[in-house]
Design a protein around this motif. Structure first.
Motif, short mmCIF file in Angstrom:
data_model
loop_
_atom_site.label_atom_id
_atom_site.label_comp_id
_atom_site.label_asym_id
_atom_site.label_seq_id
_atom_site.Cartn_x
_atom_site.Cartn_y
_atom_site.Cartn_z
N MET A 1 0.82 -1.19 0.00
CA MET A 1 0.00 0.00 0.00
C MET A 1 0.87 1.25 0.00
O MET A 1 0.57 2.20 -0.73
CB MET A 1 -0.91 0.03 1.22
CG MET A 1 -2.11 -0.86 1.13
SD MET A 1 -3.22 -0.79 2.55
CE MET A 1 -3.38 0.94 2.87
N SER A 2 1.90 1.26 0.85
CA SER A 2 2.73 2.47 0.93
C SER A 2 3.43 2.75 -0.40
O SER A 2 3.52 3.90 -0.82
CB SER A 2 3.73 2.36 2.07
OG SER A 2 4.64 1.30 1.85
N THR A 3 3.90 1.72 -1.06
CA THR A 3 4.57 1.90 -2.36
C THR A 3 3.61 2.50 -3.38
O THR A 3 3.96 3.41 -4.12
CB THR A 3 5.12 0.55 -2.86
OG1 THR A 3 6.04 0.05 -1.89
CG2 THR A 3 5.81 0.70 -4.20
N ILE A 4 2.40 1.99 -3.40
CA ILE A 4 1.39 2.49 -4.34
C ILE A 4 1.06 3.94 -4.03
O ILE A 4 1.03 4.78 -4.93
CB ILE A 4 0.12 1.61 -4.28
CG1 ILE A 4 0.44 0.21 -4.83
CG2 ILE A 4 -1.03 2.26 -5.04
CD1 ILE A 4 -0.60 -0.83 -4.49
N LEU A 5 0.82 4.26 -2.77
CA LEU A 5 0.46 5.63 -2.40
C LEU A 5 1.61 6.60 -2.66
O LEU A 5 1.40 7.70 -3.17
CB LEU A 5 0.02 5.68 -0.93
CG LEU A 5 -1.32 5.00 -0.65
CD1 LEU A 5 -1.55 4.86 0.85
CD2 LEU A 5 -2.47 5.75 -1.31
N ARG A 6 2.82 6.18 -2.32
CA ARG A 6 3.97 7.04 -2.61
C ARG A 6 4.13 7.24 -4.12
O ARG A 6 4.51 8.32 -4.57
CB ARG A 6 5.24 6.44 -2.01
CG ARG A 6 5.33 6.60 -0.52
CD ARG A 6 6.63 6.03 0.03
NE ARG A 6 6.68 6.21 1.46
CZ ARG A 6 6.81 5.22 2.34
NH1 ARG A 6 6.93 3.96 1.94
NH2 ARG A 6 6.85 5.48 3.63
N GLY A 7 3.86 6.20 -4.88
CA GLY A 7 4.00 6.27 -6.32
C GLY A 7 3.10 7.29 -6.99
O GLY A 7 3.39 7.75 -8.09
N VAL A 8 1.99 7.63 -6.33
CA VAL A 8 1.08 8.63 -6.90
C VAL A 8 1.21 9.97 -6.17
O VAL A 8 0.36 10.84 -6.31
CB VAL A 8 -0.39 8.15 -6.94
CG1 VAL A 8 -0.53 6.96 -7.87
CG2 VAL A 8 -0.91 7.84 -5.55
N GLY A 9 2.26 10.10 -5.35
CA GLY A 9 2.56 11.41 -4.77
C GLY A 9 2.15 11.65 -3.33
O GLY A 9 2.35 12.76 -2.83
N HIS A 10 1.62 10.64 -2.65
CA HIS A 10 1.26 10.84 -1.25
C HIS A 10 2.47 10.62 -0.35
O HIS A 10 3.37 9.83 -0.67
CB HIS A 10 0.16 9.86 -0.83
CG HIS A 10 -1.15 10.09 -1.51
ND1 HIS A 10 -1.91 11.21 -1.30
CD2 HIS A 10 -1.81 9.35 -2.43
CE1 HIS A 10 -3.00 11.15 -2.04
NE2 HIS A 10 -2.95 10.04 -2.75
#
Length: 116
Positions: A1-10
């Protein structure tokens, strides 16, 4: 989840137990908290209850809390609602639902920090 969220700028902060989640929300400012139901030391329901009891100010409002759970029975949903958890994401978390939740629950214009 963290990788996905970071990947979109969060911006993402991860804690490893419920007590740490309470401390983080008490001392930090968050746009959104993803709360796992089953964490060590303190589970998600107790952590949510304690977070909701924290003193807040207009410049540090209580962030929206989203529950992550593998069990989404009617009984578990009722227990979550009783402590103020209204938004559910079932595990395994669907990528589209994760991004939609991060973009719409408590984040102005889909921008900001997601924490959990």
């Amino acid at each position: 989840m963290s990788t996905i969220l970071r990947g979109v700028g969060h911006e993402v902060e991860i804690v490893d137990n419920g007590a740490a989640a309470v401390r983080a929300v008490d001392t930090g400012t968050y746009d959104l908290v993803f709360m796992d139901m089953h964490m060590p030391i303190m589970g998600g329901l107790e952590a949510t209850t304690r977070i909701r009891a924290l003193p807040r100010t207009p410049d540090r409002p209580l962030p929206p809390l989203v529950v992550l759970t593998a069990g989404v029975t009617a009984e578990e949903r009722e227990r979550c609602r009783a402590v103020g958890l209204e938004v559910f994401l079932s595990k395994p978390v669907d990528l589209e639902m994760l991004l939609l939740t991060a973009a719409t629950v408590g984040l102005p214009d889909g921008e900001g920090d997601a924490h959990g």
